[in-house]
Motif scaffolding. Sequence first.
Motif, short mmCIF file in Angstrom:
data_model
loop_
_atom_site.label_atom_id
_atom_site.label_comp_id
_atom_site.label_asym_id
_atom_site.label_seq_id
_atom_site.Cartn_x
_atom_site.Cartn_y
_atom_site.Cartn_z
N SER A 1 -11.05 33.20 11.04
CA SER A 1 -9.60 33.08 10.89
C SER A 1 -9.23 32.66 9.47
O SER A 1 -8.13 32.18 9.23
CB SER A 1 -9.04 32.07 11.91
N THR A 2 -10.17 32.84 8.54
CA THR A 2 -10.01 32.58 7.10
C THR A 2 -9.96 31.09 6.76
O THR A 2 -9.62 30.73 5.63
CB THR A 2 -8.75 33.27 6.48
N LYS A 3 -10.33 30.20 7.72
CA LYS A 3 -10.35 28.76 7.45
C LYS A 3 -11.77 28.35 7.05
O LYS A 3 -12.75 28.79 7.65
CB LYS A 3 -9.93 27.96 8.69
N ALA A 4 -11.87 27.47 6.06
CA ALA A 4 -13.18 27.02 5.58
C ALA A 4 -13.85 26.11 6.61
O ALA A 4 -13.19 25.41 7.37
CB ALA A 4 -13.03 26.28 4.27
N PHE A 5 -15.17 26.14 6.63
CA PHE A 5 -15.94 25.21 7.46
C PHE A 5 -15.96 23.85 6.75
O PHE A 5 -16.06 23.79 5.51
CB PHE A 5 -17.38 25.71 7.62
N GLU B 1 -12.04 29.39 19.19
CA GLU B 1 -13.06 28.46 18.72
C GLU B 1 -13.59 28.90 17.35
O GLU B 1 -13.75 30.10 17.12
CB GLU B 1 -14.23 28.42 19.70
N GLN B 2 -13.90 27.92 16.49
CA GLN B 2 -14.41 28.27 15.15
C GLN B 2 -15.77 28.97 15.24
O GLN B 2 -16.06 29.87 14.47
CB GLN B 2 -14.51 27.02 14.26
N VAL B 3 -16.58 28.53 16.22
CA VAL B 3 -17.93 29.10 16.31
C VAL B 3 -18.08 29.88 17.62
O VAL B 3 -17.83 29.35 18.70
CB VAL B 3 -18.99 27.97 16.27
N ALA B 4 -18.42 31.15 17.52
CA ALA B 4 -18.75 31.97 18.69
C ALA B 4 -19.94 32.83 18.28
O ALA B 4 -19.91 33.48 17.25
CB ALA B 4 -17.58 32.84 19.10
N ILE B 5 -21.00 32.76 19.07
CA ILE B 5 -22.24 33.44 18.68
C ILE B 5 -22.12 34.94 18.93
O ILE B 5 -21.68 35.36 20.00
CB ILE B 5 -23.44 32.88 19.47
N GLU B 6 -22.54 35.71 17.93
CA GLU B 6 -22.50 37.17 18.04
C GLU B 6 -23.33 37.63 19.24
O GLU B 6 -24.42 37.11 19.49
CB GLU B 6 -23.06 37.79 16.76
N GLY B 7 -22.80 38.59 19.97
CA GLY B 7 -23.54 39.14 21.10
C GLY B 7 -23.27 38.40 22.41
O GLY B 7 -23.48 38.94 23.49
#
Length: 206
Positions: free
Chosen positions: A117-121, A163-169
């Motif tokens: 979403s273009t927000k920095a970690f 959510e900021q983190v969603a695992i690919e697949g």
Amino acid sequence: MYGRLIYVYGAMGSAKTAELLIEMYQHEHENQKVCLIKPLRDDRNVEVTSRAGNLSRPADYIIAPTDNIFDMIDESVDSLFVDEVQFFSPEQIDQLRRLTIEKGMNVLTYGLRADFSTKAFPGSIRLFEIADELREKYYRCSCGGKKTYNARFKDGVIETEGEQVAIEGKGNYTYKSLCPECYYRLVNEKLEKQSGPIRIRKKDYQ
Ligand SMILES: [Zn+2]
């Protein structure tokens, strides 16, 4: 002598991990003691793998969010390599800084600048604040622009919140790096579909 804290950042698919693995090989070739760490993720995979170049190597330590990295890494290490550094907390980034000052090692970190979403970690922000050297890696988009955005798709539709983190697949999530122009074109197309066709009110033409 103090070591250096280096942050190599870029979008997904910019061959950051390939560069990490090649750089690590070169340091070993110069008889340096190297160590490789990565954050604990859902997949619990110890391998650090680059899709570009088909390179792979097991991490020496998998770091949990509550681990103190400064205490874990022996001072005999010359160069510490960090994959997916964006998932470390700001406190853990400060622990990497302490390793360069108090144990004199070079710390080479590789990771993303911003999420889908273009927000920095938070960990990336801390690195931008304190790293000695920032190096950007990027490739060109099919339109010729600079691929700096990580687009996330759920069931093929671009996502702009969640959510900021969603695992690919997992949960039908896929990622693709894009230039800003191509990213916002997809976002706008989605918004147009959501709002539906433009309806003309009766009083406008009566
Ligand atoms: Zn583009």
